[in-house]
Design a protein around this motif. Sequence first.
Motif, PDB file in Angstrom:
ATOM      1  N   SER A  60     -10.143  16.837 -24.383  1.00  0.00           N
ATOM      2  CA  SER A  60      -9.590  15.480 -24.453  1.00  0.00           C
ATOM      3  C   SER A  60      -9.862  14.787 -23.125  1.00  0.00           C
ATOM      4  O   SER A  60     -10.097  15.448 -22.110  1.00  0.00           O
ATOM      5  CB  SER A  60      -8.095  15.503 -24.758  1.00  0.00           C
ATOM      6  OG  SER A  60      -7.411  16.282 -23.814  1.00  0.00           O
ATOM      7  N   THR A  61      -9.865  13.485 -23.175  1.00  0.00           N
ATOM      8  CA  THR A  61     -10.119  12.701 -21.963  1.00  0.00           C
ATOM      9  C   THR A  61      -8.939  11.775 -21.711  1.00  0.00           C
ATOM     10  O   THR A  61      -8.427  11.156 -22.647  1.00  0.00           O
ATOM     11  CB  THR A  61     -11.416  11.876 -22.136  1.00  0.00           C
ATOM     12  OG1 THR A  61     -12.477  12.775 -22.423  1.00  0.00           O
ATOM     13  CG2 THR A  61     -11.753  11.094 -20.878  1.00  0.00           C
ATOM     14  N   ILE A  62      -8.528  11.732 -20.458  1.00  0.00           N
ATOM     15  CA  ILE A  62      -7.423  10.843 -20.079  1.00  0.00           C
ATOM     16  C   ILE A  62      -7.965   9.791 -19.124  1.00  0.00           C
ATOM     17  O   ILE A  62      -8.675  10.132 -18.177  1.00  0.00           O
ATOM     18  CB  ILE A  62      -6.299  11.644 -19.392  1.00  0.00           C
ATOM     19  CG1 ILE A  62      -5.675  12.629 -20.378  1.00  0.00           C
ATOM     20  CG2 ILE A  62      -5.233  10.720 -18.833  1.00  0.00           C
ATOM     21  CD1 ILE A  62      -4.750  13.604 -19.727  1.00  0.00           C
ATOM     22  N   GLN A  63      -7.650   8.537 -19.398  1.00  0.00           N
ATOM     23  CA  GLN A  63      -8.088   7.460 -18.513  1.00  0.00           C
ATOM     24  C   GLN A  63      -6.858   6.741 -17.959  1.00  0.00           C
ATOM     25  O   GLN A  63      -5.974   6.355 -18.721  1.00  0.00           O
ATOM     26  CB  GLN A  63      -8.970   6.481 -19.282  1.00  0.00           C
ATOM     27  CG  GLN A  63     -10.355   7.072 -19.528  1.00  0.00           C
ATOM     28  CD  GLN A  63     -11.168   6.251 -20.497  1.00  0.00           C
ATOM     29  OE1 GLN A  63     -10.851   6.218 -21.674  1.00  0.00           O
ATOM     30  NE2 GLN A  63     -12.190   5.606 -20.012  1.00  0.00           N
ATOM     31  N   VAL A  64      -6.822   6.604 -16.656  1.00  0.00           N
ATOM     32  CA  VAL A  64      -5.700   5.911 -16.006  1.00  0.00           C
ATOM     33  C   VAL A  64      -6.268   4.902 -15.021  1.00  0.00           C
ATOM     34  O   VAL A  64      -7.058   5.261 -14.141  1.00  0.00           O
ATOM     35  CB  VAL A  64      -4.772   6.902 -15.263  1.00  0.00           C
ATOM     36  CG1 VAL A  64      -3.574   6.173 -14.678  1.00  0.00           C
ATOM     37  CG2 VAL A  64      -4.314   8.027 -16.162  1.00  0.00           C
ATOM     38  N   ARG A  65      -5.887   3.632 -15.172  1.00  0.00           N
ATOM     39  CA  ARG A  65      -6.323   2.604 -14.237  1.00  0.00           C
ATOM     40  C   ARG A  65      -5.427   2.691 -13.003  1.00  0.00           C
ATOM     41  O   ARG A  65      -4.209   2.585 -13.125  1.00  0.00           O
ATOM     42  CB  ARG A  65      -6.225   1.234 -14.908  1.00  0.00           C
ATOM     43  CG  ARG A  65      -6.369   0.007 -14.059  1.00  0.00           C
ATOM     44  CD  ARG A  65      -7.629  -0.019 -13.235  1.00  0.00           C
ATOM     45  NE  ARG A  65      -8.046  -1.364 -12.882  1.00  0.00           N
ATOM     46  CZ  ARG A  65      -7.547  -2.072 -11.859  1.00  0.00           C
ATOM     47  NH1 ARG A  65      -6.598  -1.566 -11.106  1.00  0.00           N
ATOM     48  NH2 ARG A  65      -8.011  -3.286 -11.611  1.00  0.00           N
ATOM     49  N   MET A 118     -10.944   3.284 -12.083  1.00  0.00           N
ATOM     50  CA  MET A 118     -10.521   4.045 -13.273  1.00  0.00           C
ATOM     51  C   MET A 118     -10.605   5.544 -13.001  1.00  0.00           C
ATOM     52  O   MET A 118     -11.666   6.051 -12.626  1.00  0.00           O
ATOM     53  CB  MET A 118     -11.411   3.668 -14.460  1.00  0.00           C
ATOM     54  CG  MET A 118     -10.957   4.254 -15.776  1.00  0.00           C
ATOM     55  SD  MET A 118      -9.431   3.549 -16.404  1.00  0.00           S
ATOM     56  CE  MET A 118     -10.065   2.152 -17.311  1.00  0.00           C
ATOM     57  N   ALA A 162      -1.993  19.069 -25.400  1.00  0.00           N
ATOM     58  CA  ALA A 162      -2.652  17.780 -25.133  1.00  0.00           C
ATOM     59  C   ALA A 162      -1.630  16.753 -24.650  1.00  0.00           C
ATOM     60  O   ALA A 162      -1.890  16.004 -23.700  1.00  0.00           O
ATOM     61  CB  ALA A 162      -3.350  17.291 -26.394  1.00  0.00           C
ATOM     62  N   ARG A 163      -0.447  16.741 -25.294  1.00  0.00           N
ATOM     63  CA  ARG A 163       0.585  15.776 -24.900  1.00  0.00           C
ATOM     64  C   ARG A 163       1.120  16.088 -23.506  1.00  0.00           C
ATOM     65  O   ARG A 163       1.337  15.190 -22.695  1.00  0.00           O
ATOM     66  CB  ARG A 163       1.749  15.792 -25.901  1.00  0.00           C
ATOM     67  CG  ARG A 163       1.417  15.177 -27.236  1.00  0.00           C
ATOM     68  CD  ARG A 163       1.128  13.690 -27.149  1.00  0.00           C
ATOM     69  NE  ARG A 163       2.327  12.881 -27.107  1.00  0.00           N
ATOM     70  CZ  ARG A 163       2.939  12.412 -28.179  1.00  0.00           C
ATOM     71  NH1 ARG A 163       2.462  12.657 -29.362  1.00  0.00           N
ATOM     72  NH2 ARG A 163       4.007  11.666 -28.070  1.00  0.00           N
ATOM     73  N   ARG A 200      -0.540  11.427 -16.198  1.00  0.00           N
ATOM     74  CA  ARG A 200      -0.143  10.022 -16.119  1.00  0.00           C
ATOM     75  C   ARG A 200       1.106   9.826 -15.257  1.00  0.00           C
ATOM     76  O   ARG A 200       1.153   8.952 -14.400  1.00  0.00           O
ATOM     77  CB  ARG A 200       0.113   9.448 -17.512  1.00  0.00           C
ATOM     78  CG  ARG A 200      -1.142   9.100 -18.250  1.00  0.00           C
ATOM     79  CD  ARG A 200      -0.839   8.548 -19.631  1.00  0.00           C
ATOM     80  NE  ARG A 200      -1.940   8.805 -20.529  1.00  0.00           N
ATOM     81  CZ  ARG A 200      -3.046   8.094 -20.586  1.00  0.00           C
ATOM     82  NH1 ARG A 200      -3.216   7.078 -19.777  1.00  0.00           N
ATOM     83  NH2 ARG A 200      -4.015   8.390 -21.436  1.00  0.00           N
ATOM     84  N   SER A 251      -1.530  15.182 -20.819  1.00  0.00           N
ATOM     85  CA  SER A 251      -1.612  13.726 -20.673  1.00  0.00           C
ATOM     86  C   SER A 251      -0.385  13.191 -19.928  1.00  0.00           C
ATOM     87  O   SER A 251      -0.504  12.399 -18.995  1.00  0.00           O
ATOM     88  CB  SER A 251      -1.720  13.098 -22.055  1.00  0.00           C
ATOM     89  OG  SER A 251      -1.514  11.733 -21.984  1.00  0.00           O
TER      90      SER A 251
END
Lengths: 133, 165
Positions: free
Chosen positions: B152-157, B139, B52-53, B60, B56
């Motif tokens: 898992s969900t990753i959100q990046v603006r 987003m 997961a890390r 990112r 992510s």
Amino acid sequence: MKMTSRANSLLVELLLVIMIFMLASVTLVELFGASKAKSNEAHAVNSAVLESQNLAEILYDSEDPEAALKEQGFTAEADGWVLKRDEYVLHVTQETEETDGGVLRTLTVRSEREEDVLATIPSTRYLPKEEAK
Amino acid sequence: MSKGTQQPPRMMQNVFVLLLLAVFALLSTFLITMGAQLYRGTVERSENNNTARIMSAVVRSAVWAEDGGEVLVEAYDEQGVRTLAIIDRYDDEAYYKRLFCHDGYLFESYTSENRGFDIDAGESLCELAKFEPRIEGQMLIIDLTGADGTTSTIQVRLRAGGAVS
């Protein structure tokens, strides 16, 4: 008499073996428990960091952070917004700095677990005067 | 006669010793089984956390490293993959950094516009079952499913470059 004495010594021997075995078992069970607790803690830290990062991005994107936080399930408290999860607690605080050209808005996402701070992620965005209004 | 009086205690003694040995063996087996299960659980959880890390961090850093590049989600139905493409332009030529899931792994590829997308050209980063990117406004949202099924969900603006359709 001889038989009773031999039986007693055998029983003592066996009880000693069982006692040593039980001591070893207790030590091992304690170690297993500690390793499971560590593993749970690592999972909590991981989830907290991931959620804090996502939240920081959501807050950066949002024009109205309060509404965004309410949508995420946060409740307003005296020192900011709070969201309680099973394994950790998320706190969000806001600081604004007025400048000639606009407002510098900093929202800090902090995740805590049993009074330990797991992660602190600031989300800073400059809002020009027209946008800040 | 004396044999007759000695036999029952010796038999009892043997039965008692065997019983204790049986209890000892049972407890040992139980302890080893429990220990093995706990160890397996700890290792599995640790691997899930790592994956997961990594996922992510990879996503990112890929988006942030190319901050200023355009970001889009491409669908290659023939190959059955959706890619997250980050486009950067140098000397009037576009370069595509693509992240996609193929064959149970997260892949990264970097190619120029002229070469197009080649599913076998990437480099595997980590085990991953599903990689589903989508863009909502500015987003970038990526739903990830690890090899063990954890999601898992990753959100990046998206900042400077932004999303393109």
